[in-house]
Design a protein around this motif. Structure first.
Motif, PDB file in Angstrom:
ATOM      1  N   CYS A 213       0.847  -1.192   0.000  1.00 22.43           N
ATOM      2  CA  CYS A 213       0.000   0.000   0.000  1.00 22.43           C
ATOM      3  C   CYS A 213       0.882   1.243   0.000  1.00 22.43           C
ATOM      4  O   CYS A 213       1.800   1.372   0.811  1.00 22.43           O
ATOM      5  CB  CYS A 213      -0.928   0.004   1.209  1.00 22.43           C
ATOM      6  SG  CYS A 213      -2.016   1.446   1.229  1.00 22.43           S
TER       7      CYS A 213
ATOM      8  N   CYS B 246      -0.250   4.410   0.340  1.00 27.30           N
ATOM      9  CA  CYS B 246      -0.914   5.583   0.912  1.00 27.30           C
ATOM     10  C   CYS B 246       0.004   6.255   1.937  1.00 27.30           C
ATOM     11  O   CYS B 246       0.964   5.665   2.432  1.00 27.30           O
ATOM     12  CB  CYS B 246      -2.260   5.210   1.535  1.00 27.30           C
ATOM     13  SG  CYS B 246      -2.186   4.524   3.208  1.00 27.30           S
TER      14      CYS B 246
ATOM     15  N   CYS C 279       0.340   4.470   5.402  1.00 28.10           N
ATOM     16  CA  CYS C 279       1.227   3.297   5.448  1.00 28.10           C
ATOM     17  C   CYS C 279       2.689   3.718   5.415  1.00 28.10           C
ATOM     18  O   CYS C 279       3.537   3.099   6.046  1.00 28.10           O
ATOM     19  CB  CYS C 279       0.917   2.342   4.303  1.00 28.10           C
ATOM     20  SG  CYS C 279      -0.575   1.365   4.606  1.00 28.10           S
TER      21      CYS C 279
HETATM   22 ZN   LIG Z   1      -2.108   2.258   3.181  1.00 31.44          ZN
END
Ligand SMILES: [Zn+2]
Ligand SMILES: [Zn+2]
Length: 139
Positions: free
Chosen positions: A34, A36, A39
């Motif tokens: 991930c 994002c 994260c």
């Molecule tokens: Zn994430």
């Protein structure tokens, strides 16, 4: 990219200081990376990785995780399980997804078989990571 099969189960893992140890009795249902910002912040690296595992397949065999409940932007609560001594994040357990949890697979002792099947939030991936992300095949 298909993920490799681990040599055998159970597999073992733990935190950086060794106070927390766990056993994973069955293969994960999925592994993803991930990209994002949350994260990235949590892992301290370029992206985060998660392995979806059935809750009953992850057992702590040494120590007990501390829990930090985090509310996501969408308003869900995720219990973040970590070592109270060294801070290593072990897993995330979203409260309304009782049957599964997201193990942080970098904490496994043998990570040779940990390959992400997919990448999510790639629109916020770091520029130098983008060439490493496989292009999704056309449906
Ligand atoms: Zn994430
Ligand atoms: Zn620790």
């Amino acid at each position: 990219m298909p993920h490799k099969t681990a040599p055998s189960f159970p597999q073992y893992g733990g935190c950086q200081c060794g106070a927390l140890r766990y056993q994973l009795s069955r293969p994960p249902l999925a592994i993803w990376a991930c990209h994002c910002n949350q994260c990235r912040k949590q892992s301290g690296g370029a992206f985060g990785m998660s392995a979806s595992v059935a809750v009953e397949t992850l057992h702590f065999i040494a120590g007990a995780p501390a829990i930090w409940p985090r509310q996501t932007d969408a308003g869900h609560f995720t219990d973040c399980l970590f070592c109270a001594r060294c801070g290593t994040r072990i897993a995330h357990r979203r409260r309304e997804h009782g049957g599964r949890m997201a193990l942080k697979p970098g904490t496994l002792d043998d990570t040779s078989w940990v390959v992400p099947e997919r990448h999510v939030f790639t629109d916020t991936a770091l520029d130098w990571v983008t060439p490493l992300i496989p292009i999704e095949p056309a449906p």
